[in-house]
Write a protein that holds these residues in place. Structure first.
Motif, mmCIF file in Angstrom:
data_model
loop_
_atom_site.group_PDB
_atom_site.id
_atom_site.type_symbol
_atom_site.label_atom_id
_atom_site.label_comp_id
_atom_site.label_asym_id
_atom_site.label_seq_id
_atom_site.Cartn_x
_atom_site.Cartn_y
_atom_site.Cartn_z
ATOM 1 N N TYR A 1 34.778 35.343 63.156
ATOM 2 C CA TYR A 1 35.282 35.312 61.778
ATOM 3 C C TYR A 1 35.211 33.907 61.201
ATOM 4 N N VAL A 2 35.527 32.895 62.018
ATOM 5 C CA VAL A 2 35.583 31.517 61.512
ATOM 6 C C VAL A 2 34.190 30.985 61.162
ATOM 7 N N GLU A 3 33.155 31.604 61.702
ATOM 8 C CA GLU A 3 31.796 31.206 61.344
ATOM 9 C C GLU A 3 31.402 31.787 59.987
ATOM 10 N N GLU A 4 32.040 32.894 59.636
ATOM 11 C CA GLU A 4 31.732 33.583 58.387
ATOM 12 C C GLU A 4 32.578 33.061 57.226
ATOM 13 N N LYS B 1 34.893 29.948 56.002
ATOM 14 C CA LYS B 1 35.297 28.567 56.225
ATOM 15 C C LYS B 1 36.783 28.378 55.911
ATOM 16 N N GLY B 2 37.413 27.472 56.654
ATOM 17 C CA GLY B 2 38.831 27.203 56.471
ATOM 18 C C GLY B 2 39.708 27.970 57.436
ATOM 19 N N ALA B 3 39.130 29.023 58.056
ATOM 20 C CA ALA B 3 39.876 29.803 59.046
ATOM 21 C C ALA B 3 39.817 29.113 60.406
ATOM 22 N N GLU B 4 40.802 29.408 61.243
ATOM 23 C CA GLU B 4 40.872 28.814 62.581
ATOM 24 C C GLU B 4 40.922 29.915 63.631
ATOM 25 N N PHE B 5 40.337 29.629 64.796
ATOM 26 C CA PHE B 5 40.459 30.539 65.931
ATOM 27 C C PHE B 5 41.241 29.845 67.036
ATOM 28 N N HIS B 6 42.269 30.526 67.549
ATOM 29 C CA HIS B 6 43.114 29.975 68.608
ATOM 30 C C HIS B 6 42.886 30.791 69.874
ATOM 31 N N PHE C 1 43.445 34.661 68.548
ATOM 32 C CA PHE C 1 43.687 35.127 67.189
ATOM 33 C C PHE C 1 43.061 34.192 66.158
ATOM 34 N N ILE C 2 42.744 34.780 64.988
ATOM 35 C CA ILE C 2 42.271 33.995 63.858
ATOM 36 C C ILE C 2 43.436 33.777 62.901
ATOM 37 N N TYR C 3 43.457 32.604 62.287
ATOM 38 C CA TYR C 3 44.449 32.279 61.264
ATOM 39 C C TYR C 3 43.681 31.842 60.025
ATOM 40 N N ASP C 4 43.880 32.557 58.937
ATOM 41 C CA ASP C 4 43.213 32.236 57.680
ATOM 42 C C ASP C 4 44.269 31.896 56.643
ATOM 43 N N PRO C 5 44.499 30.599 56.355
ATOM 44 C CA PRO C 5 45.535 30.204 55.403
ATOM 45 C C PRO C 5 45.288 30.722 53.993
ATOM 46 N N ALA D 1 33.602 46.123 59.895
ATOM 47 C CA ALA D 1 32.187 46.341 60.207
ATOM 48 C C ALA D 1 31.788 45.566 61.461
ATOM 49 N N HIS D 2 32.285 44.359 61.577
ATOM 50 C CA HIS D 2 31.940 43.499 62.712
ATOM 51 C C HIS D 2 32.469 44.073 64.029
ATOM 52 N N LYS D 3 33.690 44.603 63.989
ATOM 53 C CA LYS D 3 34.319 45.104 65.215
ATOM 54 C C LYS D 3 33.816 46.496 65.594
ATOM 55 N N THR D 4 33.649 47.363 64.603
ATOM 56 C CA THR D 4 33.324 48.756 64.924
ATOM 57 C C THR D 4 31.831 49.003 65.065
ATOM 58 N N ARG D 5 31.022 48.367 64.223
ATOM 59 C CA ARG D 5 29.582 48.636 64.253
ATOM 60 C C ARG D 5 28.839 47.685 65.172
ATOM 61 N N ARG D 6 29.227 46.415 65.128
ATOM 62 C CA ARG D 6 28.489 45.433 65.928
ATOM 63 C C ARG D 6 29.200 45.072 67.233
ATOM 64 N N ARG D 7 30.424 45.611 67.425
ATOM 65 C CA ARG D 7 31.202 45.328 68.639
ATOM 66 C C ARG D 7 31.379 43.821 68.843
ATOM 67 N N GLY D 8 31.546 43.111 67.741
ATOM 68 C CA GLY D 8 31.679 41.663 67.813
ATOM 69 C C GLY D 8 33.095 41.227 68.161
ATOM 70 N N ARG D 9 33.274 39.926 68.326
ATOM 71 C CA ARG D 9 34.570 39.348 68.656
ATOM 72 C C ARG D 9 35.196 38.752 67.405
ATOM 73 N N ILE D 10 36.515 38.742 67.362
ATOM 74 C CA ILE D 10 37.228 38.244 66.185
ATOM 75 C C ILE D 10 36.979 36.750 65.977
ATOM 76 N N SER D 11 36.649 36.032 67.049
ATOM 77 C CA SER D 11 36.410 34.589 66.952
ATOM 78 C C SER D 11 35.279 34.257 65.986
#
Length: 216
Positions: free
Chosen positions: A62-65, A67-72, A33-37, A50-60
């Motif tokens: 998100y933290v590259e896009e 800043k300040g968010a964490e992936f656990h 999961f991602i945590y964005d304070p 868009a990332h999940k449905t069109r590009r079939r990307g992973r939620i992880s």
């Protein structure tokens, strides 16, 4: 608000929370999961969809896009302090130990957006703590309702605008809530047992349909 999942139900739940002025802290997929304070705002949520449905990307990613968010990795979001938890991913994803963490961290309400995401141990702990707990058979009925509204449009060859669909859906969910209150009883200003109300209301709806069709 802590939300599990990043599919249709979870992202629409996050969207609604944002519209109501809440702050969404987490989303998840099968890898973690991602945590964005700072909160998963509407702009960030648009990126997720868009990332999940069109590009079939992973939620992880998100933290590259953002800043300040964490992936656990390999974890669920129930350890994150919140007032409202919305399990919207899979069956039995929220266990008794997770319920304890939520309660210790000040969670006031749990509303299910999946098929039985809380196991029985977690449900018993929520009920014992006296927090607001809406089981999936009531809280997650919106998806079935939307399917029914779509079939009604198709059979009548009409097309409702989004505002009209939203109004009809609100009316349906208000009716479900009213029946849960009716059969769940009252304890002062609170519902005595929302789960009991949902179970009885669901059983009565099926029983009435069987009687109407002459099955029994």
């Amino acid at each position: 608000v802590v939300i599990s999942g990043s599919g249709n139900v979870a992202t629409h739940a996050a969207e609604k929370i944002n519209h109501l002025g809440g702050k969404v802290l987490t989303l998840s997929d099968s890898e973690g999961f991602i945590y964005d304070p700072d909160g998963i705002t509407e702009e960030k949520l648009d990126w997720v969809k868009a990332h999940k449905t069109r590009r079939r990307g992973r939620i992880s990613e998100y933290v590259e896009e953002f800043k300040g968010a964490e992936f656990h990795a390999g974890k669920t979001p129930w350890s994150v302090p919140c007032e409202l938890a919305l399990p919207c991913a899979t069956q039995n994803e929220l266990l008794g130990v997770d319920a304890d963490m939520l309660l210790r961290n000040g969670c006031l309400a749990v509303s299910e957006g999946a098929n039985m995401p809380s196991n029985l141990d977690a449900v018993h702990r929520f009920k014992a703590a006296g927090i607001l707990y809406a089981p999936g058979k009531a809280a997650n009925a919106g998806g079935v309702a939307v399917s029914g509204l779509e079939m009604s449009q198709n059979s009548a060859r009409i097309s409702w605008k989004e505002e009209e669909l939203q109004r009809l859906l609100v009316d349906i969910m208000d009716g479900i809530h009213a029946r849960c209150l009716e059969y769940g009883g009252r304890a002062g200003s609170k519902v005595a047992d929302y789960v009991r109300g949902a179970n009885i209301a669901g059983f009565k709806k099926v029983a009435d349909a069987m009687l109407a069709y002459g099955v029994v």
